[in-house]
Design an enzyme around this catalytic site. Structure first.
Site, short mmCIF file in Angstrom:
data_model
loop_
_atom_site.label_atom_id
_atom_site.label_comp_id
_atom_site.label_asym_id
_atom_site.label_seq_id
_atom_site.Cartn_x
_atom_site.Cartn_y
_atom_site.Cartn_z
N ASP A 446 -8.35 5.33 -3.74
CA ASP A 446 -6.99 5.50 -3.22
C ASP A 446 -6.02 4.85 -4.21
O ASP A 446 -6.45 4.10 -5.10
CB ASP A 446 -6.91 4.86 -1.84
CG ASP A 446 -5.52 4.89 -1.27
OD1 ASP A 446 -4.86 5.94 -1.38
OD2 ASP A 446 -5.08 3.87 -0.71
N LYS A 447 -4.75 5.11 -4.08
CA LYS A 447 -3.77 4.48 -4.97
C LYS A 447 -3.01 3.35 -4.28
O LYS A 447 -3.13 2.19 -4.65
CB LYS A 447 -2.77 5.50 -5.53
CG LYS A 447 -1.75 4.88 -6.49
CD LYS A 447 -0.72 5.88 -6.93
CE LYS A 447 0.34 6.09 -5.87
NZ LYS A 447 1.26 4.94 -5.72
N ARG A 875 -1.24 14.85 -3.68
CA ARG A 875 -0.91 15.36 -2.34
C ARG A 875 -2.16 15.54 -1.48
O ARG A 875 -2.35 16.56 -0.82
CB ARG A 875 -0.16 16.70 -2.45
CG ARG A 875 1.15 16.63 -3.21
CD ARG A 875 2.20 15.85 -2.46
NE ARG A 875 3.53 16.05 -2.99
CZ ARG A 875 4.60 15.40 -2.57
NH1 ARG A 875 4.47 14.50 -1.59
NH2 ARG A 875 5.79 15.61 -3.09
N ASP A 901 -7.86 0.99 1.05
CA ASP A 901 -7.39 -0.19 1.77
C ASP A 901 -6.84 0.13 3.15
O ASP A 901 -6.55 -0.79 3.92
CB ASP A 901 -6.28 -0.89 0.97
CG ASP A 901 -4.97 -0.11 1.01
OD1 ASP A 901 -5.02 1.13 0.80
OD2 ASP A 901 -3.92 -0.72 1.25
#
Length: 1222
Positions: A446-447, A875, A901
């Site tokens: 994830d970012k 997206r 997270d």
């Protein structure tokens, strides 16, 4: 009651989340009640709770579980059967159970104790571990169940009652900082308007407070005495694990009121900033949402552990094969040779002489009955299965369990994996996957909150087509450094006149002018912002200068949206008395918006359930005024809606809808006259995205009173609906009002990269790991983040997959599929032409990704993606994250690691082979679903490259050594059986057999599994490519497994043949005696103990005093055992009576044989490693030599750092390898 109400404290109102709206406090109409009742009683909505009448729940159908909680796996009655079942599900344990059962018969070649004792020891340790863990769970349950809460009795008195005694329908009073004992319906609180603050850290890990509020009709229940006449009925949904939904109705005083999650207080959450609340128990015990959420994570097993099962099957097949050989050979000897050995069988009454001189009678020996060779062969087969059982390592599983637990402790205690900022360290939440950390091939990340801090700063904004703010972001700086680029600042005029079409830009991105001499871009990071969450620099808006702007009305409305469209609450600082407020909100973006609006002169100062108050700077009078806005409705943000709206009315009665959301969502809902600034705003959005900033668009609309009343009636009816269609009706209602918007502008906030993220990703890439970034950002933002965090590099060839706008606007699915497929095929063709030496990056946009994951294009896309070093998916929805992880895992068959997270990453984390949770700002749901938790992303580098590599090597060596030593030991029994013509004699004493796996060879292998290091941690990090040994499975390949089996075969042959042919024809004692079976077995066993322990010394690369103590201590313990066991009476020690001190010890030949056999047994392996290291060295062999050379090389510059010397040695090795041959 009025007096009682007046005595209540007038406390300040704070609010953190609005789940529903002020307008729903009115009683429902008869039509609305009928709509709700149509669903009540249907499946999923059948629960009825009689408030303040718990006695009605003593009998069915309204009898519900008690509030006692049990998280234990066993109880007193179920522990023994369930624990035994778990143990004997393992093949090895089940085999030894059968052997122990056969030992009760006359079929076993060993005594019962020698067969049962190891099984009891191994199984007992595992069961003891289970019992201790379950006992701790029981003590925790006991503490929880015995907590007390004030509960109303039938006589109206509130008394302390333990949690486990609570029943559904009980009215309880919970005080500040106490936990809620069950799921409660909030009736009233110490605040006048019935709100309370709740901390849900135990449920979702979020530290920000949530607001809950009671129905207006129950506000009067604010004193103990008010409950004397209180009776109500709650009809609601059945128990379910969803923390964020609750549907029901409260029937009170012959009226029905809808209930929402705002009135539900969940078990294990804590009351904060509120003196007390009254509530009624709705769900108890195992019906509560918290308990129903405590499901176990999916069971995961490492690849080594799964392959270990196959090794056990191979060893078992070998056992069956040897048993067949023994049974067939025995039957052949019985059929053809037994008649010639008539003197071995006593005739007549089958009397034989016991050792004590007495006569005994024995039936014919069925094992050696020449008249029934088939029966004898069958019995011999069963006997051989037990005899050769030492081919199966009985202590392998329990040893690996012990080793993995100790490995986990070392990982958790690593001081370099401790984050001082958060006071958290890496936690291995399971010990099953330690070695799997060393075999990861792909990382899916994830970012937000994973690579970034999830601490937002307000950086830029575009209002009415004009861009404001300009400063170098962390992403700009990092990207420029990694792309060898530079930023050139331009001077700009600070006059206070703007043009509507002006597009203000502060920096221009340039790839020219980079100085390669110093290796640094000329950018310097600006000083840290004075105000946390606000890093905005533009004098045109600061210090109230915005009042001189041309589009003053739009600017003012923009700031109002910034200050009103949120779910935040103001927090006063009691220690630093200032005019500034701090805020808490559901997301860090909202906090930064509130801080920004405050700095611009629009301070959000307080709110109630139906009122929001701003202190605005009024340009007309040039002073600050306080204005109240009545909150009519709040339409919440969700991942599917991607927007949030509030409907308010100002002091003039004007009704406004204020909306913020994703630009694509907002732009689609603009009216014809609301697109004035769309073109300029879109350009600014693109610029902000290229800077790596997160953006949200702001818009508003005015609503006529008649239109609002009509809409609100329908929307209220949708809220009162109880059933699965409720969410769909609410979404339809939102769509009706959120249209015809007028665009105001956009905001851009920066989510800073975490410390060390670029270096960590760069190191993981050097280790050969492929990294996928799954983000919900725009493509431009994701690409810039990719460069900033070293995921994309300038020397990397990039493929961009995106759907054509024309096909997308026309919704031509087939055309888009063909277009994406063509792009994928052309990209893959180019990839194949460039070869494996080139590095490739793949970037795919949202719509293209949706098509690429479909059935027709999926395989083509995965074929391209898995061959790229980096993949960025833009997206991406939470469901797509889990889907991508599953597809990648299934397509490649390689080990995948997912890291995130937030709650939206849980599916991805559970789907991957290894799930890693970041204990960050978005709660603990990702951590609770993970296998390993990290405080920061950068710690993933050492967790994989160091600990993962070590654990993989340790477990691999450990399993291979187990196979080797058991094959070497077990085959000597088979050889002796052949040597004695399948006589059934056992070479070793029973207790020798028992001690082999349990004591004499167990400690060295545990020390190897816990402490072995092929190279140090610093070297692992300096040579990350060494990590590739794990994904390529070099140390646990089938060739290596077979090689160690053959090594065991050779060792067993050398040991057995040397002992037999040296001792059998030789009078090796001074009195001329030859070796009997007791002496032969003891000497052979001594050689085995020495050989297998010296073998583990040869494969150990990193020695500590623990290794030395375990290896040489195990050998010494053999001699101590011989002394102690031989000192026992002959009826206990048998052939081992005084065997060391009187028989073999005084004979020099015994010691000579031991030394000779050990050397010859280890010689094949020694020759193998000499040849391998000299002519076919592996990566770790070369690095070990480099490290040893460095330790000895003190000739030149002692001032050179270790790093510099290692770099020079790497360069010299590279030159020697690449030097052209003559």
């Amino acid at each position: 009651m009025a007096a009682a109400t007046s005595r209540r404290r007038k406390e300040k109102i704070r609010w953190s989340k609005l789940y529903s709206f002020a307008s729903c406090f009115r009683p429902l109409t008869s039509e609305e009640r009928l709509a709700g009742r149509e669903v009540i009683g249907q499946p999923g909505f059948s629960r009825a709770v009689f408030c303040n009448e718990p006695h009605l729940h003593d009998r069915k159908p309204y009898k519900y579980p008690c509030n006692n909680i049990s998280t234990t796996k066993y109880n007193v009655l179920s522990f023994l059967p369930r624990a035994l079942f778990e143990q004997f599900r393992r093949v090895a344990n089940f085999y030894f159970l059968l052997a122990a059962v056969f030992s009760l018969l006359s079929l076993a070649p060993f005594s019962r104790a020698s067969l049962i004792a190891p099984l009891v020891f191994v199984v007992g340790i595992s069961m003891l571990k289970e019992a201790v863990e379950d006992w701790h769970r029981f003590l925790q349950d006991l503490d929880v169940n015995n907590q007390t809460v004030k509960t109303r009795l039938s006589d109206g008195v509130f008394v302390d009652k333990s949690w486990k005694e609570l029943r559904v329908g009980d009215v309880v009073k919970v005080y500040k900082d106490e936990y809620f004992p069950s799921d409660l319906l909030l009736l009233s609180s110490s605040y006048e308007d019935g709100v309370c603050y709740v901390e849900t850290m135990n449920l979702d890990g979020e530290t920000n407070l949530k607001i809950k509020r009671c129905l207006e009709v129950s506000l009067c229940l604010n004193e103990d005495a008010e409950f004397n006449k209180f009776e109500a009925t709650v009809h609601c949904e059945d128990p379910n694990p969803n923390l964020y939904t609750f549907v029901g109705n409260l029937e009170f005083e012959k009226k029905s009121y809808p209930l929402s999650p705002s009135q539900l207080l969940l078990r294990d959450s804590k009351l904060r900033n509120t003196d007390y609340i009254y509530g009624v128990v709705i769900f108890s015990g195992h019906d509560t949402k918290a308990v129903r959420n405590s499901t176990r994570s999916p069971s995961k097993r490492s690849r080594i552990e799964r392959k270990m099962d196959h090794i056990i099957y191979i060893l078992f097949s070998m056992l069956v094969l040897l048993s067949l050989v023994s049974s067939i050979g025995s039957s052949q000897f019985l059929s053809h040779d037994m008649d010639d050995w008539w003197y071995l069988q006593l005739q007549g009454n089958n009397k034989f002489l016991n050792l004590d001189g007495s006569n005994s009678k024995k039936d014919d020996d069925d094992f050696f009955d020449p008249s029934k060779p088939e029966k004898s062969a069958g019995l011999q087969f069963i006997r051989s299965l037990i005899l050769y059982g030492y081919l199966i390592p009985i202590s392998l599983y329990v040893s690996i369990e012990v080793v993995k637990v100790l490995q986990t402790m070392l990982i958790n205690k690593d001081i370099e994996l401790y984050d001082e900022a958060t006071c958290k360290s890496v936690q291995a939440r399971t010990s099953n996957l330690n070695e799997e950390l060393g075999q990861v091939d792909m990382i899916l990340s994830d970012k937000t909150g994973t690579l970034t801090c999830n601490q937002m700063e307000f950086r830029k904004c575009s209002i009415a087509g004009i861009s404001y703010g300009g400063d170098i972001t962390d992403v700009d700086l990092a990207a420029s450094m990694r792309m060898n680029a530079d930023f050139e600042p331009f001077e700009y005029s600070m006059d206070r006149t703007d043009r509507a079409t002006q597009s203000f830009e502060l920096f221009e991105f340039s790839v020219y002018g980079f100085s390669a001499q110093n290796g640094n871009a000329r950018l310097s990071k600006t000083e840290e912002p004075v105000i946390k969450g606000f890093n905005f620099r533009d004098d045109r808006l600061m210090n109230k200068n915005w009042i001189h702007g041309t589009n003053l009305s739009d600017i003012t409305m923009f700031f109002r949206v910034l200050a009103l469209c949120h779910t935040g609450i103001p927090i006063e600082d009691d220690y630093h008395k200032t005019d500034k407020l701090s805020y808490e909100a559901e997301s860090p973006e909202e906090v930064s918006f509130l801080i920004a609006s405050q700095e611009f002169g629009f301070q959000f100062c307080r709110r109630t359930q139906s009122l929001m108050v701003l202190k605005e700077f009024d340009p007309s009078c040039m002073k600050e005024v306080e204005r109240e806005y009545k909150l009519l409705n709040l339409l919440e943000f969700s991942s599917s809606r991607k927007r949030m709206s509030v409907i308010v009315s100002n002091e003039d009665g004007q009704i406004l809808l204020l909306c913020k959301g994703a630009d694509s969502i907002i732009f689609d809902r603009l009216s014809d006259n609301g697109r004035t600034y769309k073109q300029e705003t879109a350009l600014h959005l693109l610029s902000y995205a290229e800077d790596g900033l997160r953006t949200l668009a702001f818009a508003y609309r005015e609503i006529e009173a008649a239109e609002y009343e009509s809409w609100n009636t329908k929307f209220t009816q949708a809220k009162a609906t109880i059933g699965p269609e409720r969410e769909e009706l609410l979404e339809q209602g939102s769509e009706m009002i959120e249209n015809n918007l007028i665009l105001l502008g956009v905001v851009a906030v920066e989510d800073k990269l975490q410390e060390g993220v670029p270096e960590c990703i760069d190191k993981l890439a050097q280790a050969g790991l492929k990294i996928w970034l799954l983000t919900g950002d725009k493509r431009e933002t994701a690409i810039n983040i990719g460069f900033a965090c070293s995921l994309l590099r300038p020397d990397m060839m990039q493929f961009h997959l995106s759907s054509s706008r024309e096909a997308e606007s026309n919704n031509e699915v087939k055309a888009m599929e063909e277009d994406i497929l063509q792009q994928i095929q052309s990209s893959y063709k180019l990839l194949c032409e460039e070869g494996k030496e080139a590095q490739f990056g793949l970037v795919i946009d949202g719509k293209a990704l949706e098509i690429a994951l479909s059935g027709d294009v999926k395989d083509e896309f995965l074929q391209l993606a898995v061959n790229c070093a980096s993949v960025i998916c833009c997206r991406v929805s939470p469901k797509q994250k889990a889907l991508i992880t599953r597809l990648v895992k299934q397509y490649t068959g390689r080990t995948t690691l997912a890291i995130g997270d937030g709650a939206n990453d849980v599916g991805m984390i559970q789907e991957a082979d290894i799930g890693v949770g970041i204990s960050g700002m978005e709660g603990m749901q990702a951590v609770m679903a993970s296998d390993f938790s990290l405080p920061q992303f950068r710690f993933l580098e050492k967790l994989l490259v160091v600990h993962g590599h070590w654990c993989y090597q340790r477990i691999s060596k450990m399993v291979l050594y187990f196979v080797y030593k058991n094959v070497a030991f077990g085959l000597t029994l088979f050889y002796y059986e052949l040597y004695t013509s399948f006589s059934g004699e056992v070479l070793y004493d029973d207790w020798y057999m028992t001690m082999f796996n349990v004591i004499l060879t167990s400690l060295p292998v545990i020390a190897l599994g816990v402490l072995e290091q092929d190279v140090s941690s610093d070297i692992c990090l300096q040579f990350p490519a060494l990590y590739q040994q794990g994904p390529r499975n070099i140390h646990f390949s089938w060739s290596r497994i077979v090689g160690w089996m053959l090594n065991g075969v050779v060792t067993s042959l050398v040991i057995f043949l040397a002992n037999i042919y040296i001792l059998s024809p030789t009078a090796w004692q001074q009195n001329g005696f030859v070796a009997d079976i007791g002496s032969l077995g003891t000497i052979t066993y001594t050689c085995i103990i020495w050989t297998v322990n010296c073998q583990i010394a040869l494969i150990t690369s990193h020695f500590t005093w623990i290794q030395h103590l375990s290896i040489w201590g195990s050998i010494l313990s053999w001699y101590i055992f011989l002394l102690v066991y031989g000192a026992l009476p002959p009826n206990l020690s048998g052939n081992a009576f005084h065997v060391l001190i009187e028989v073999i010890g005084p004979a020099p030949l015994y010691w000579m044989i031991t030394v000779l056999v050990v050397i010859v047994s280890l010689l094949p392996y020694f020759i193998h490693i000499v040849i391998q290291r000299s002519f076919y060295p592996m990566d770790d062999h070369i690095i070990q030599e480099m490290e040893k050379c460095f330790e000895k090389d003190d000739v030149r510059d002692d001032r050179m750092s270790f790093s510099q010397q290692m770099q020079q040695k790497k360069l010299s090795i590279y030159r020697s390898v690449t030097k052209p041959h003559k």
